[in-house]
Design a protein around this motif. Sequence first.
Motif, PDB file in Angstrom:
ATOM      1  N   GLU A 168       0.839  -1.206   0.000  1.00  0.00           N
ATOM      2  CA  GLU A 168       0.000   0.000   0.000  1.00  0.00           C
ATOM      3  C   GLU A 168       0.873   1.256   0.000  1.00  0.00           C
ATOM      4  N   GLU A 169       1.928   1.204   0.812  1.00  0.00           N
ATOM      5  CA  GLU A 169       2.812   2.369   0.917  1.00  0.00           C
ATOM      6  C   GLU A 169       3.530   2.628  -0.410  1.00  0.00           C
ATOM      7  N   LYS A 184       1.207   4.284  -2.723  1.00  0.00           N
ATOM      8  CA  LYS A 184       1.053   5.691  -2.349  1.00  0.00           C
ATOM      9  C   LYS A 184       2.230   6.527  -2.870  1.00  0.00           C
ATOM     10  N   GLN A 235       1.930   6.768  -6.893  1.00  0.00           N
ATOM     11  CA  GLN A 235       0.812   7.636  -7.316  1.00  0.00           C
ATOM     12  C   GLN A 235       0.771   7.964  -8.799  1.00  0.00           C
TER      13      GLN A 235
END
Length: 440
Positions: free
Chosen positions: A155-156, A159, A162
Amino acid sequence: MSVFSVQLQMRFEIEKEIQQVIQMRDQWLQHAQLVPNQLVEMERKQSQGWFLEFVKDEDLVGIEENKKWLTGWLYSEEPNSTVITISGMGGLGKSTLVTNVYEPEKVNFPAHAWIVVSQIYSVDALLRNLLRKIDTVRPPTPTGIDKMDEHDLKEEIKKQLQNRKCLIVLDDVWEQQVYFQIHDAFQNLQANRILITTWKDHVGALASSTRHLELQPLARHDAFELFCRRAFYNKKGHECPMEFKEMATSIVDRCHGLPLAIVTIGSLLSSRPKMETWRHTYNQLQSELSKSDHVRAILNLSYHDLSGDLRNCFLYCSLFPEDYAMSRESLVRMWVAEGFVLGKGKNTPEDVAEGNLMELIHRNMLEAFEYDELGRVNTCKMHDIMRELALSVVKEEKFGSANDYGEMIQMDKDVRRLSLCGWKANTIIGVRFLICHTPC
Ligand SMILES: Nc1ncnc2c1ncn2[C@@H]1O[C@H](COP(=O)(O)OP(=O)(O)OP(=O)(O)O)[C@@H](O)[C@H]1O
Ligand SMILES: [Mg+2]
């Protein structure tokens, strides 16, 4: 006998043992300064002062065409271009080629990273490494990533990326599942590129057939040129003198176009201006070839050519994890502390250790990795095949034991050094005298 006299007696015994150990060490080190081949050592000493200018030279041959293909594939708009694979045997030049594409092109990818995977890996460690290395203009890497699990790490990474197109190199992949285990951390952008280098054909098949490069050995003339650049680095135009041509051709032919073998033997011969020593090396090579394959034969030859102190310094480096960037300063201090090097004349042990490091780089047994602002080697690495060779000697001689990612089950009790990488603190209770590395 009083308690006092027992203690005195014990102290006396211990002092005696310490003296014996010191004596043995001195005898051994004196012996270690003797070089297996005195003739070679004399020639080596004559050619001092070549280090710095030599090691910075890139000296690449025969990569232009492959570089053009790979660069084109990075920007191709054809479908199924995301995964690009480069396969071929160890030492063929896969990482070198990809470095020469990645470095100039990475600026065109807002997020980029180079990750070395290797045979033993853990998905968590890979993702963590990726998160640390992804070079973006995004917010700084969050704290606490050491405690994140696989899901959170992915998930990081998402992020951080992006919707920016990324260029990720996965170097030295052994299993297809490496890619399948981590690929969902990247967004599904058509312009993303994942470059994978591998020894294995089935990993090469991760890319479509039009995006898979099967690297070939160097052509004969390129192989000869590479050899001459190393062996005659100090001659104008790296030209091979007439009287060496026949012998040089025979030696290069034994390398089967494999750059690692060529640069190693070229470097070995570079400090030997005499035909006699070339012939001697060639005969040694023939006998090594009867025992093992051509790469290992050449690497073995290089190892056996080292003096005792250089052998120790070389073996010590294999105790660091695979592909670890070893700092020059730390190595120098560790070698001196281990007693591998002694001061010589006006040179302090540190000077001698530094000279040893440069000699190992010159001999291609270590690779210079980063330089400082003065152009000195800052960090260096050991090629995986070279490390494999060193580790087999390390094991045989009980010099040490290197254990990556907690694979060690039982250790020989006579082993003199223990190195652990990627172990959890509670699994190493009771271990003393260890070199402990955090995973890179
Ligand atoms: N085209 C080339 N010209 C000159 N030297 C080269 C070339 N290709 C590779 N080398 C040298 O050969 C050595 C081995 O190359 P490299 O590490 O790229 O091989 P590799 O295929 O990645 O090996 P492995 O699979 O074991 O990782 C390096 O020291 C490198 O400098
Ligand atoms: Mg490689």
